[in-house]
Design an enzyme around this catalytic site. Structure first.
Site, PDB file in Angstrom:
ATOM      1  N   SER A   7      50.455  32.208  46.813  1.00 38.47           N
ATOM      2  CA  SER A   7      49.320  32.498  47.694  1.00 38.47           C
ATOM      3  C   SER A   7      48.301  31.366  47.666  1.00 38.47           C
ATOM      4  O   SER A   7      47.766  31.017  46.606  1.00 38.47           O
ATOM      5  CB  SER A   7      48.654  33.803  47.249  1.00 38.47           C
ATOM      6  OG  SER A   7      47.400  33.904  47.885  1.00 38.47           O
ATOM      7  N   HIS A  31      52.274  32.082  51.237  1.00 36.71           N
ATOM      8  CA  HIS A  31      51.493  33.286  51.529  1.00 36.71           C
ATOM      9  C   HIS A  31      50.063  32.884  51.911  1.00 36.71           C
ATOM     10  O   HIS A  31      49.381  32.189  51.150  1.00 36.71           O
ATOM     11  CB  HIS A  31      51.488  34.178  50.280  1.00 36.71           C
ATOM     12  CG  HIS A  31      50.830  35.509  50.456  1.00 36.71           C
ATOM     13  ND1 HIS A  31      51.484  36.594  50.999  1.00 36.71           N
ATOM     14  CD2 HIS A  31      49.580  35.941  50.150  1.00 36.71           C
ATOM     15  CE1 HIS A  31      50.669  37.638  51.010  1.00 36.71           C
ATOM     16  NE2 HIS A  31      49.500  37.265  50.502  1.00 36.71           N
ATOM     17  N   ASP A  33      46.398  34.323  52.911  1.00 38.18           N
ATOM     18  CA  ASP A  33      45.533  35.506  52.885  1.00 38.18           C
ATOM     19  C   ASP A  33      44.373  35.338  53.850  1.00 38.18           C
ATOM     20  O   ASP A  33      43.436  34.584  53.588  1.00 38.18           O
ATOM     21  CB  ASP A  33      44.976  35.712  51.466  1.00 38.18           C
ATOM     22  CG  ASP A  33      46.040  36.234  50.519  1.00 38.18           C
ATOM     23  OD1 ASP A  33      46.626  37.282  50.830  1.00 38.18           O
ATOM     24  OD2 ASP A  33      46.285  35.595  49.478  1.00 38.18           O
ATOM     25  N   MET A  35      41.147  36.851  55.424  1.00 41.22           N
ATOM     26  CA  MET A  35      40.133  37.898  55.141  1.00 41.22           C
ATOM     27  C   MET A  35      38.930  37.690  56.046  1.00 41.22           C
ATOM     28  O   MET A  35      38.514  36.552  56.276  1.00 41.22           O
ATOM     29  CB  MET A  35      39.687  37.800  53.679  1.00 41.22           C
ATOM     30  CG  MET A  35      40.823  37.879  52.680  1.00 41.22           C
ATOM     31  SD  MET A  35      40.166  37.912  50.998  1.00 41.22           S
ATOM     32  CE  MET A  35      41.683  37.679  50.055  1.00 41.22           C
ATOM     33  N   HIS A  64      49.231  37.355  55.593  1.00 38.86           N
ATOM     34  CA  HIS A  64      48.724  38.652  55.159  1.00 38.86           C
ATOM     35  C   HIS A  64      47.318  38.841  55.728  1.00 38.86           C
ATOM     36  O   HIS A  64      46.357  38.255  55.232  1.00 38.86           O
ATOM     37  CB  HIS A  64      48.719  38.664  53.615  1.00 38.86           C
ATOM     38  CG  HIS A  64      48.172  39.913  53.002  1.00 38.86           C
ATOM     39  ND1 HIS A  64      47.903  40.007  51.641  1.00 38.86           N
ATOM     40  CD2 HIS A  64      47.857  41.128  53.530  1.00 38.86           C
ATOM     41  CE1 HIS A  64      47.432  41.225  51.381  1.00 38.86           C
ATOM     42  NE2 HIS A  64      47.389  41.915  52.506  1.00 38.86           N
ATOM     43  N   MET A  66      44.042  40.634  56.192  1.00 35.72           N
ATOM     44  CA  MET A  66      43.148  41.653  55.636  1.00 35.72           C
ATOM     45  C   MET A  66      41.912  41.662  56.528  1.00 35.72           C
ATOM     46  O   MET A  66      40.835  41.205  56.139  1.00 35.72           O
ATOM     47  CB  MET A  66      42.807  41.313  54.179  1.00 35.72           C
ATOM     48  CG  MET A  66      43.950  41.614  53.233  1.00 35.72           C
ATOM     49  SD  MET A  66      43.816  40.766  51.651  1.00 35.72           S
ATOM     50  CE  MET A  66      44.558  39.211  52.115  1.00 35.72           C
ATOM     51  N   MET A 138      50.309  46.377  47.721  1.00 43.38           N
ATOM     52  CA  MET A 138      49.276  45.719  46.921  1.00 43.38           C
ATOM     53  C   MET A 138      49.196  46.359  45.544  1.00 43.38           C
ATOM     54  O   MET A 138      49.124  47.586  45.415  1.00 43.38           O
ATOM     55  CB  MET A 138      47.916  45.832  47.611  1.00 43.38           C
ATOM     56  CG  MET A 138      47.896  45.215  48.977  1.00 43.38           C
ATOM     57  SD  MET A 138      47.101  43.622  49.202  1.00 43.38           S
ATOM     58  CE  MET A 138      46.515  43.053  47.694  1.00 43.38           C
ATOM     59  N   GLY A 143      41.331  41.428  48.347  1.00 42.03           N
ATOM     60  CA  GLY A 143      40.066  40.691  48.461  1.00 42.03           C
ATOM     61  C   GLY A 143      39.963  39.490  47.541  1.00 42.03           C
ATOM     62  O   GLY A 143      39.406  38.473  47.921  1.00 42.03           O
ATOM     63  N   PHE A 144      40.512  39.624  46.353  1.00 45.12           N
ATOM     64  CA  PHE A 144      40.316  38.562  45.371  1.00 45.12           C
ATOM     65  C   PHE A 144      41.574  38.314  44.539  1.00 45.12           C
ATOM     66  O   PHE A 144      42.339  39.247  44.282  1.00 45.12           O
ATOM     67  CB  PHE A 144      39.155  38.917  44.428  1.00 45.12           C
ATOM     68  CG  PHE A 144      37.862  39.111  45.164  1.00 45.12           C
ATOM     69  CD1 PHE A 144      37.049  38.024  45.491  1.00 45.12           C
ATOM     70  CD2 PHE A 144      37.484  40.374  45.592  1.00 45.12           C
ATOM     71  CE1 PHE A 144      35.881  38.202  46.208  1.00 45.12           C
ATOM     72  CE2 PHE A 144      36.311  40.568  46.314  1.00 45.12           C
ATOM     73  CZ  PHE A 144      35.502  39.477  46.625  1.00 45.12           C
ATOM     74  N   GLY A 146      43.370  36.914  40.894  1.00 45.97           N
ATOM     75  CA  GLY A 146      43.076  36.971  39.469  1.00 45.97           C
ATOM     76  C   GLY A 146      42.774  38.347  38.907  1.00 45.97           C
ATOM     77  O   GLY A 146      42.214  38.467  37.815  1.00 45.97           O
ATOM     78  N   ASP A 172      52.042  42.250  45.810  1.00 51.80           N
ATOM     79  CA  ASP A 172      50.941  41.290  45.881  1.00 51.80           C
ATOM     80  C   ASP A 172      49.796  41.721  44.979  1.00 51.80           C
ATOM     81  O   ASP A 172      49.177  42.759  45.207  1.00 51.80           O
ATOM     82  CB  ASP A 172      50.475  41.213  47.347  1.00 51.80           C
ATOM     83  CG  ASP A 172      49.487  40.093  47.590  1.00 51.80           C
ATOM     84  OD1 ASP A 172      49.224  39.300  46.672  1.00 51.80           O
ATOM     85  OD2 ASP A 172      48.986  40.022  48.734  1.00 51.80           O
ATOM     86  N   GLY A 173      49.539  40.904  43.958  1.00 54.75           N
ATOM     87  CA  GLY A 173      48.399  41.156  43.078  1.00 54.75           C
ATOM     88  C   GLY A 173      48.800  41.246  41.622  1.00 54.75           C
ATOM     89  O   GLY A 173      49.580  42.113  41.237  1.00 54.75           O
ATOM     90  N   SER A 195      47.028  33.192  41.455  1.00 54.17           N
ATOM     91  CA  SER A 195      46.486  32.509  40.276  1.00 54.17           C
ATOM     92  C   SER A 195      47.576  32.072  39.300  1.00 54.17           C
ATOM     93  O   SER A 195      47.450  31.024  38.664  1.00 54.17           O
ATOM     94  CB  SER A 195      45.445  33.393  39.585  1.00 54.17           C
ATOM     95  OG  SER A 195      45.931  34.696  39.395  1.00 54.17           O
TER      96      SER A 195
HETATM   97  C1  DX5 Z   1      44.443  39.487  47.281  1.00 56.05           C
HETATM   98  C2  DX5 Z   1      45.501  38.721  47.969  1.00 56.05           C
HETATM   99  C3  DX5 Z   1      46.548  38.130  47.097  1.00 56.05           C
HETATM  100  C4  DX5 Z   1      46.025  37.199  46.040  1.00 56.05           C
HETATM  101  C5  DX5 Z   1      46.817  37.502  44.811  1.00 56.05           C
HETATM  102  O1  DX5 Z   1      43.770  40.270  48.195  1.00 56.05           O
HETATM  103  O2  DX5 Z   1      46.167  39.489  48.940  1.00 56.05           O
HETATM  104  O3  DX5 Z   1      47.578  37.512  47.852  1.00 56.05           O
HETATM  105  O4  DX5 Z   1      46.173  35.844  46.358  1.00 56.05           O
HETATM  106  O5  DX5 Z   1      46.248  36.805  43.771  1.00 56.05           O
HETATM  107  P1  DX5 Z   1      46.786  36.946  42.277  1.00 56.05           P
HETATM  108  O6  DX5 Z   1      48.226  36.558  42.288  1.00 56.05           O
HETATM  109  O7  DX5 Z   1      45.916  35.987  41.532  1.00 56.05           O
HETATM  110  O8  DX5 Z   1      46.572  38.376  41.875  1.00 56.05           O
HETATM  111 ZN    ZN Z   2      47.932  38.542  49.916  1.00 57.46          ZN
END
Ligand code: DX5
Ligand code: ZN
Length: 216
Positions: A7, A31, A33, A35, A64, A66, A138, A143-144, A146, A172-173, A195
């Site tokens: 990502s 990937h 993201d 947002m 993806h 969001m 998910m 949103g974030f 890590g 994802d996550g 991350s």
């Molecule tokens: C979060 C994203 C993810 C994010 C995952 O909303 O959709 O794709 O990049 O990050 P990690 O792998 O750090 O959890």
């Molecule tokens: Zn994502």
């Protein structure tokens, strides 16, 4: 076949082309993201940046969304260059009629996907599984990057796999070398990691570590 989609959320935003290049020989998708600061409390980039990434990427994109009202933006992603190798995935709660959005994406030739937040129950999306190419489950609140992997979500992965042998199940996550095997055992076949890959000093070896952790 297990696929890995790093990502870009965790990459250096000023050096996206280098980030894409750094994983091109060992990943399967890139990937992206998207947002909007409304559907999720964070803001990243939109179709122009996705189009720029598409131009420099030898790998297909896993986009993806969001964002609220993803239906309004389908044409922009098509104009940005997405094609029949790429996924365009939106959250089922973001539109009143997700089925209509799926068929509109399908008509463009791009591969439609639905994304599922932690609070979204299996019943809310089970009727859509057979209509899409990917169900992205998910394992953190969107949103974030890590955040910590939510083990409870694996039940939804298993139920989705029971329903369809063919659909791609993205997860994802919080995916890293310690959690990847749990996702794969539950039935996921597309591992999305931000991350763990771009937060690593060597993204290629981070991907290799994840593959090794699941016995590949
Ligand atoms: C979060 C994203 C993810 C994010 C995952 O909303 O959709 O794709 O990049 O990050 P990690 O792998 O750090 O959890
Ligand atoms: Zn994502």
């Amino acid at each position: 076949m297990l696929k890995i989609a790093p990502s870009l959320l965790s990459a250096d935003m000023a050096r996206l082309a280098e980030a894409v290049e750094s994983i091109a020989s060992s990943a399967d998708y890139v990937h992206c993201d998207v947002m909007d600061g409304h559907f999720v409390p964070n803001l990243t980039f939109g179709a122009p940046v996705v189009g720029a990434v598409k131009k420099v990427s030898s790998l297909p994109l896993d986009v993806h969304l969001m964002i609220e009202h993803p239906g309004r933006w389908i044409k922009d992603y098509l104009d940005a260059g997405l094609d029949s190798e790429d996924f365009l995935t939106f959250h089922v709660e973001a539109e009143f009629d997700p089925e209509a959005i799926i068929s509109r994406i399908r008509q463009t030739g791009v591969r439609p996907g639905i994304a599922i937040k932690p609070n979204t129950s299996f019943e809310q999306f089970e009727g859509l599984i057979e209509l899409v190419d990917q169900v992205l489950i998910m394992t953190v609140e969107p949103g974030f990057g890590g955040q910590k992997f939510m083990h409870d979500m694996l039940t939804k992965v298993k139920m989705t796999r029971q329903m369809s042998k063919l659909v791609v199940i993205g997860i994802d996550g919080g995916i890293d070398k310690n959690t990847a095997h749990l996702a794969v055992e539950a039935g996921a076949d597309l591992l999305i990691a931000g991350s763990a890959i771009f937060g690593h000093s060597d993204p290629q070896s981070a991907i290799a570590e994840i593959r090794r952790s699941i016995g590949e």
